[in-house]
Scaffold this motif. Structure first.
Motif, short mmCIF file in Angstrom:
data_model
loop_
_atom_site.label_atom_id
_atom_site.label_comp_id
_atom_site.label_asym_id
_atom_site.label_seq_id
_atom_site.Cartn_x
_atom_site.Cartn_y
_atom_site.Cartn_z
N TRP A 5 1.31 7.44 0.94
CA TRP A 5 0.07 8.51 0.81
C TRP A 5 -0.93 8.16 0.95
O TRP A 5 -1.72 8.62 1.57
N GLN A 6 -1.25 6.74 0.74
CA GLN A 6 -2.71 6.22 0.90
C GLN A 6 -2.85 6.04 2.20
O GLN A 6 -3.86 6.17 2.91
N GLN A 26 -3.53 9.40 4.06
CA GLN A 26 -4.96 9.83 3.71
C GLN A 26 -5.89 9.19 4.81
O GLN A 26 -6.90 9.67 5.36
N ILE A 60 0.54 -1.14 0.04
CA ILE A 60 -0.11 -0.08 -0.02
C ILE A 60 0.81 1.15 -0.08
O ILE A 60 1.83 1.42 0.82
N ILE A 115 -11.67 13.40 -3.73
CA ILE A 115 -11.01 12.25 -3.89
C ILE A 115 -10.46 13.04 -5.39
O ILE A 115 -9.05 12.73 -5.62
N ASP A 156 -8.21 15.67 -4.95
CA ASP A 156 -6.63 15.07 -4.40
C ASP A 156 -5.85 14.44 -5.51
O ASP A 156 -4.78 14.64 -5.61
#
Length: 62
Positions: free
Chosen positions: A25-26, A29, A22, A54, A57
């Motif tokens: 940055w995810q 968030q 993963i 989203i 972003d």
């Protein structure tokens, strides 16, 4: 039982397994959104606002 980060892919009639990492940055968030929600769980956005956020972003990431 398979770990959640293992994905099985079927391509050309063969099965392959690979690890999915993963992106940082995810993860950031999700942490941010969770903290925001926990600060004020009654202040939730509707799905249209959420999708627009989203989209903004993602545009910023380009």
């Amino acid at each position: 039982m398979k770990r959640p980060n293992e994905i099985i892919s079927v391509e050309n009639d063969s099965i392959t397994e690979f690890q999915y990492k993963i992106p940082e940055w995810q993860i950031d968030q999700v942490i941010k959104r969770t903290k925001d929600y926990l600060k004020n769980p009654n202040d939730v956005s509707n799905i249209d606002d959420f999708l627009e956020e989203i989209k903004r972003d993602l545009i910023e990431l380009k």
